[in-house]
Each structure stands twice: as structure tokens, then as C-alpha cells.
Scaffold this motif. Structure first.
Motif, PDB file in Angstrom:
ATOM      1  N   TRP A  93       0.835  -1.194   0.000  1.00 37.65           N
ATOM      2  CA  TRP A  93       0.000   0.000   0.000  1.00 37.65           C
ATOM      3  C   TRP A  93       0.870   1.243   0.000  1.00 37.65           C
ATOM      4  CZ3 TRP A  93      -1.036   4.536   2.381  1.00 37.65           C
ATOM      5  CH2 TRP A  93      -2.265   5.148   2.079  1.00 37.65           C
ATOM      6  N   LEU A  94       1.983   1.223   0.739  1.00 38.53           N
ATOM      7  CA  LEU A  94       2.879   2.380   0.788  1.00 38.53           C
ATOM      8  C   LEU A  94       3.484   2.659  -0.574  1.00 38.53           C
ATOM      9  CD1 LEU A  94       4.125   4.534   2.612  1.00 38.53           C
ATOM     10  CD2 LEU A  94       6.009   2.953   3.087  1.00 38.53           C
ATOM     11  N   ASP A  95       3.737   1.606  -1.344  1.00 37.97           N
ATOM     12  CA  ASP A  95       4.248   1.800  -2.705  1.00 37.97           C
ATOM     13  C   ASP A  95       3.220   2.519  -3.572  1.00 37.97           C
ATOM     14  OD1 ASP A  95       6.776   0.459  -2.439  1.00 37.97           O
ATOM     15  OD2 ASP A  95       5.687  -1.435  -2.414  1.00 37.97           O
ATOM     16  N   LEU A  96       1.940   2.123  -3.441  1.00 43.73           N
ATOM     17  CA  LEU A  96       0.886   2.770  -4.217  1.00 43.73           C
ATOM     18  C   LEU A  96       0.790   4.245  -3.852  1.00 43.73           C
ATOM     19  CD1 LEU A  96      -1.954   0.089  -3.971  1.00 43.73           C
ATOM     20  CD2 LEU A  96      -0.017   0.190  -5.542  1.00 43.73           C
ATOM     21  N   TYR A  97       0.858   4.544  -2.569  1.00 41.83           N
ATOM     22  CA  TYR A  97       0.788   5.935  -2.123  1.00 41.83           C
ATOM     23  C   TYR A  97       1.987   6.731  -2.649  1.00 41.83           C
ATOM     24  CZ  TYR A  97       1.043  10.019   0.902  1.00 41.83           C
ATOM     25  OH  TYR A  97       1.144  11.304   1.353  1.00 41.83           O
ATOM     26  N   ARG A  98       3.163   6.159  -2.570  1.00 41.03           N
ATOM     27  CA  ARG A  98       4.356   6.864  -3.056  1.00 41.03           C
ATOM     28  C   ARG A  98       4.256   7.117  -4.559  1.00 41.03           C
ATOM     29  NH1 ARG A  98      10.666   4.798  -2.419  1.00 41.03           N
ATOM     30  NH2 ARG A  98      11.618   6.579  -3.510  1.00 41.03           N
ATOM     31  N   HIS A  99       3.680   6.160  -5.283  1.00 41.38           N
ATOM     32  CA  HIS A  99       3.502   6.305  -6.721  1.00 41.38           C
ATOM     33  C   HIS A  99       2.613   7.504  -7.043  1.00 41.38           C
ATOM     34  CE1 HIS A  99       2.359   4.081 -10.724  1.00 41.38           C
ATOM     35  NE2 HIS A  99       3.161   5.095 -10.938  1.00 41.38           N
ATOM     36  N   VAL A 100       1.447   7.574  -6.397  1.00 37.18           N
ATOM     37  CA  VAL A 100       0.512   8.672  -6.644  1.00 37.18           C
ATOM     38  C   VAL A 100       1.087   9.988  -6.135  1.00 37.18           C
ATOM     39  CG1 VAL A 100      -1.797   9.563  -6.181  1.00 37.18           C
ATOM     40  CG2 VAL A 100      -1.470   7.125  -6.592  1.00 37.18           C
ATOM     41  N   LEU A 101       1.791   9.947  -5.003  1.00 42.16           N
ATOM     42  CA  LEU A 101       2.396  11.167  -4.457  1.00 42.16           C
ATOM     43  C   LEU A 101       3.442  11.736  -5.420  1.00 42.16           C
ATOM     44  CD1 LEU A 101       2.776  13.217  -2.172  1.00 42.16           C
ATOM     45  CD2 LEU A 101       4.438  11.630  -1.156  1.00 42.16           C
ATOM     46  N   THR A 102       4.217  10.879  -6.064  1.00 46.67           N
ATOM     47  CA  THR A 102       5.203  11.355  -7.036  1.00 46.67           C
ATOM     48  C   THR A 102       4.509  12.076  -8.180  1.00 46.67           C
ATOM     49  OG1 THR A 102       6.683   9.526  -6.478  1.00 46.67           O
ATOM     50  CG2 THR A 102       7.096  10.667  -8.556  1.00 46.67           C
ATOM     51  N   PHE A 103       3.415  11.489  -8.670  1.00 42.52           N
ATOM     52  CA  PHE A 103       2.648  12.137  -9.742  1.00 42.52           C
ATOM     53  C   PHE A 103       2.097  13.480  -9.270  1.00 42.52           C
ATOM     54  CE2 PHE A 103      -1.647  12.515 -11.822  1.00 42.52           C
ATOM     55  CZ  PHE A 103      -1.176  12.955 -13.042  1.00 42.52           C
ATOM     56  N   ALA A 104       1.479  13.510  -8.091  1.00 43.73           N
ATOM     57  CA  ALA A 104       0.914  14.749  -7.562  1.00 43.73           C
ATOM     58  C   ALA A 104       2.005  15.805  -7.354  1.00 43.73           C
ATOM     59  CB  ALA A 104       0.185  14.478  -6.254  1.00 43.73           C
ATOM     60  N   SER A 105       3.190  15.372  -6.951  1.00 44.21           N
ATOM     61  CA  SER A 105       4.293  16.310  -6.722  1.00 44.21           C
ATOM     62  C   SER A 105       4.743  16.964  -8.016  1.00 44.21           C
ATOM     63  CB  SER A 105       5.472  15.579  -6.067  1.00 44.21           C
ATOM     64  OG  SER A 105       5.114  15.072  -4.794  1.00 44.21           O
ATOM     65  N   THR A 106       4.789  16.196  -9.111  1.00 41.99           N
ATOM     66  CA  THR A 106       5.200  16.790 -10.390  1.00 41.99           C
ATOM     67  C   THR A 106       4.143  17.769 -10.907  1.00 41.99           C
ATOM     68  OG1 THR A 106       4.265  14.963 -11.703  1.00 41.99           O
ATOM     69  CG2 THR A 106       6.566  14.764 -11.005  1.00 41.99           C
ATOM     70  N   ILE A 107       2.855  17.474 -10.652  1.00 39.36           N
ATOM     71  CA  ILE A 107       1.804  18.419 -11.035  1.00 39.36           C
ATOM     72  C   ILE A 107       1.926  19.700 -10.215  1.00 39.36           C
ATOM     73  CG2 ILE A 107      -0.677  18.820 -11.126  1.00 39.36           C
ATOM     74  CD1 ILE A 107       0.325  16.890 -13.220  1.00 39.36           C
ATOM     75  N   HIS A 108       2.167  19.554  -8.922  1.00 36.71           N
ATOM     76  CA  HIS A 108       2.362  20.714  -8.040  1.00 36.71           C
ATOM     77  C   HIS A 108       3.549  21.551  -8.514  1.00 36.71           C
ATOM     78  CE1 HIS A 108       3.361  22.442  -3.859  1.00 36.71           C
ATOM     79  NE2 HIS A 108       2.299  23.071  -4.301  1.00 36.71           N
ATOM     80  N   ASP A 109       4.630  20.878  -8.864  1.00 34.58           N
ATOM     81  CA  ASP A 109       5.822  21.601  -9.320  1.00 34.58           C
ATOM     82  C   ASP A 109       5.589  22.315 -10.648  1.00 34.58           C
ATOM     83  OD1 ASP A 109       7.265  20.890  -7.113  1.00 34.58           O
ATOM     84  OD2 ASP A 109       8.431  19.312  -8.092  1.00 34.58           O
ATOM     85  N   ARG A 110       4.676  21.796 -11.472  1.00 40.45           N
ATOM     86  CA  ARG A 110       4.386  22.466 -12.747  1.00 40.45           C
ATOM     87  C   ARG A 110       3.899  23.890 -12.520  1.00 40.45           C
ATOM     88  NH1 ARG A 110       0.613  19.240 -16.782  1.00 40.45           N
ATOM     89  NH2 ARG A 110       1.178  21.021 -18.108  1.00 40.45           N
ATOM     90  N   ILE A 111       3.212  24.110 -11.418  1.00 42.05           N
ATOM     91  CA  ILE A 111       2.724  25.456 -11.106  1.00 42.05           C
ATOM     92  C   ILE A 111       3.892  26.434 -11.059  1.00 42.05           C
ATOM     93  CG2 ILE A 111       1.610  26.871  -9.333  1.00 42.05           C
ATOM     94  CD1 ILE A 111      -0.016  24.364  -8.570  1.00 42.05           C
ATOM     95  N   TYR A 112       4.969  26.034 -10.418  1.00 39.42           N
ATOM     96  CA  TYR A 112       6.132  26.914 -10.259  1.00 39.42           C
ATOM     97  C   TYR A 112       7.025  26.901 -11.498  1.00 39.42           C
ATOM     98  CZ  TYR A 112       4.368  26.458  -5.561  1.00 39.42           C
ATOM     99  OH  TYR A 112       3.535  26.448  -4.465  1.00 39.42           O
ATOM    100  N   LEU A 113       7.109  25.759 -12.157  1.00 37.77           N
ATOM    101  CA  LEU A 113       7.895  25.695 -13.385  1.00 37.77           C
ATOM    102  C   LEU A 113       7.300  26.597 -14.458  1.00 37.77           C
ATOM    103  CD1 LEU A 113       8.589  21.856 -13.439  1.00 37.77           C
ATOM    104  CD2 LEU A 113      10.317  23.657 -13.224  1.00 37.77           C
TER     105      LEU A 113
END
Length: 308
Positions: free
Chosen positions: A74-94
Motif C-alpha cells: 500500500w505504501l508503494d501505491l501511495y508513493r507512486h501517486v504522491l510522485t505524480f501529484a508532486s510533479t503536477i504541483h511543481d508544474r505550477i512553479y515551473l
């Protein structure tokens, strides 16, 4: 051929989750409060989607089990989605050209990103839904004198793209919409003027244009269109991945797949060879950075295929 032109691939059948209002609020809050202050919200959003999106969760588990070589937790699934969400969040600043927030390292066979239109002959940059293509686009706006454009399907994450494009209208000028009557002409003109055109080459619009290639232990479907275009134009082709490493760190990985010349090989053989190199490069990056893969659907589902 067992499919009609009207059939749509699995990724296009998935509806976007969320709403424009929520995306707008998150975007404005992120710009006002800053990246560090809004990171906890990103964690909560990732948790919500792990719990509320069972189809994406199953696809994540299947992919990670293949890539990690053991059942995904389950932690792997969460880390997977969190990585995706983090790149979307970073797009705001990029998209807001906040270069100061990120540490970006370049590795591999680097294309001439700092060249000028007079010194480059154009090239293709084939990426995938792995990591962040926005990192390349952002630093290209600063360092490459507008030499990098990206060709993408407007149906892919339409809400997210609309919300983020509002941050920096200049960022949409280097986007070429695929699936239009003049898409190929626009790509051809950009490359002939010396630009590099990036294409996310792991998804296609029409199932009958897909070709089976070995990928992470099983045959998977890849669109042949981008590779046919690259071979026809006889331009260099690079594999590209903007891998997220956490805490504002990204790695731009490049690998030259072709110099554009295909001596002693007919076009069909050249296309297949190029596709195989691409699939191997993509697989290697998946294994090195497994949580950066963002195709949250059954990538290995059976699909009708045409010859290359």
C-alpha cells in the motif's frame, strides 16, 4: 484489423478526476503561500486519490509489481501517486519560471539545448508519461531560445493543462496539438527551422496504429506514428525523461536513439528498430525510477495491432 478508427485507447476512456474550481484554488494557493507551505496539501490529495480511484490503484499495483519484482505494498501505491501529484504541483512553479526552486541535473547524450536556430538541424525528443516533461520545457524557455516545442494530445489532462496554462500564457506557444489536420505540418515546419520537438510516445489515439513490443516482461502497445514521422524526416531522435527525485530535484536523462541516417535498411525495419530502442530506454528508466511512471491504466491490455 479488428478495430475501427472510432475506437479509443484505454487512457482516453478514463475521465479526469477533480474539478476546474479545485484546480484553480490549488494553483492560486500554491502561488500565494509557496511551495513548502502547500506541500502537505499535496500529500492529502495523493492519499485521497489512492483511496478514491480503485481502477488507477489496480493499474498502479500491477505496474509496480512488474517493476519492483515483488508485490506492491500500500505504501508503494501511495508513493507512486504522491510522485505524480508532486510533479503536477511543481508544474505550477515551473510554468511561473521559478528556476530558483529547483535543482536540475542533466545526464547522458545531451541534445544541443543551448544552440541557436542557425546551428542546429532539428531533432525529435521522445519521452513518455514518466517524470516531468515540464522541466525540459521550462529550462528550454530560459536556455534554448525557444528551440523546444512539445506535441501533445489536447484530450490528455485537459483540465490540468487549462488551469496551469493560465499561469503563464507564453507557455502554450510551444505546444503543438496532435490529432489536428495540420499537426504533422506544424511538427515538420518546427523541426526544419531547427527546433527540437518533444513527443510523449507511449500513448496513441487510435488502437489500430499500435504495435506490440516487449516491455517490463510482457508485450505492450506503443503507437508507431511518431516513429514513422521521425524516420521519414531523417532527423536525430533522443529519448528524454525528466525524473523527479524529491525535494525539488530533477534529473534530465537523454539517450540518442538515432542520428537520422538509416543506411542499408528499409523504412519499416528502421521504424521497428527505433521503437525497440525507445521501449528499452523507457523500461530502463522505469526500473531506475519506478514511482515516476504515470500511466494509471492497464498498459498491457490486449489491443488490435497493425504491422509497423
Amino acid at each position: 484489423m479488428s478495430s475501427t478508427a472510432s475506437s479509443s485507447p484505454a487512457w482516453l476512456q478514463r475521465k479526469e478526476r477533480g474539478s476546474m474550481k479545485l484546480l484553480w484554488v490549488m494553483t492560486r494557493l500554491s502561488l500565494l503561500a509557496g511551495r513548502r507551505a502547500t506541500r502537505p496539501i499535496v500529500h492529502l490529495i495523493a492519499l485521497y486519490f489512492v483511496l478514491a480511484a480503485p481502477a488507477a490503484r489496480r493499474a498502479s499495483r500491477d505496474y509496480l509489481t512488474r517493476c519492483l519484482g515483488q508485490p506492491a505494498r500500500w505504501l508503494d501505491l501511495y508513493r507512486h501517486v504522491l510522485t505524480f501529484a508532486s510533479t503536477i504541483h511543481d508544474r505550477i512553479y515551473l510554468l511561473n519560471d521559478r528556476f530558483d526552486l529547483f535543482d536540475v541535473q542533466r545526464h547522458g547524450d545531451l541534445p544541443p539545448l543551448d544552440a541557436s536556430p542557425d546551428t542546429t538541424t532539428g531533432a525529435f525528443l521522445f519521452g513518455g508519461h514518466l517524470g516531468s516533461f515540464e522541466v525540459l520545457r521550462t529550462f528550454a524557455r530560459r536556455d534554448a531560445q525557444g528551440l523546444v516545442a512539445v506535441a501533445m494530445y489536447p484530450e490528455n489532462a485537459r483540465q490540468i493543462n487549462q488551469a496551469l496554462a493560465a499561469i503563464n500564457p507564453r507557455a502554450v506557444h510551444d505546444i503543438i496539438a496532435l490529432g489536428q489536420l495540420d499537426s504533422i505540418l506544424n511538427i515538420h515546419e518546427r523541426i526544419e527551422r531547427g527546433a527540437m520537438v518533444g513527443i510523449l510516445a507511449d500513448r496513441g489515439m487510435q488502437a489500430e496504429r499500435m504495435v506490440s513490443l516487449p516491455f517490463l516482461g510482457q508485450m505492450a502497445s506503443f503507437p508507431s506514428g511518431p516513429f514513422k514521422l521521425a524516420v521519414a524526416m531523417r532527423k536525430p531522435v533522443y529519448f528524454m525523461a525528466g525524473v523527479y527525485r524529491g525535494s525539488g530535484r530533477y534529473e534530465l536523462h537523454f539517450e540518442r536513439l538515432s542520428d537520422g541516417a538509416h543506411p542499408g535498411r528499409d523504412r519499416e525495419q528502421a521504424v521497428r528498430a527505433l521503437m525497440q530502442k525507445y521501449a528499452r530506454a523507457l523500461e530502463a528508466q522505469c526500473r531506475q525510477a519506478p514511482y515516476n511512471w504515470f500511466n494509471f491504466y492497464d498498459f498491457w491490455e490486449p489491443a488490435p495491432h497493425d504491422p509497423v
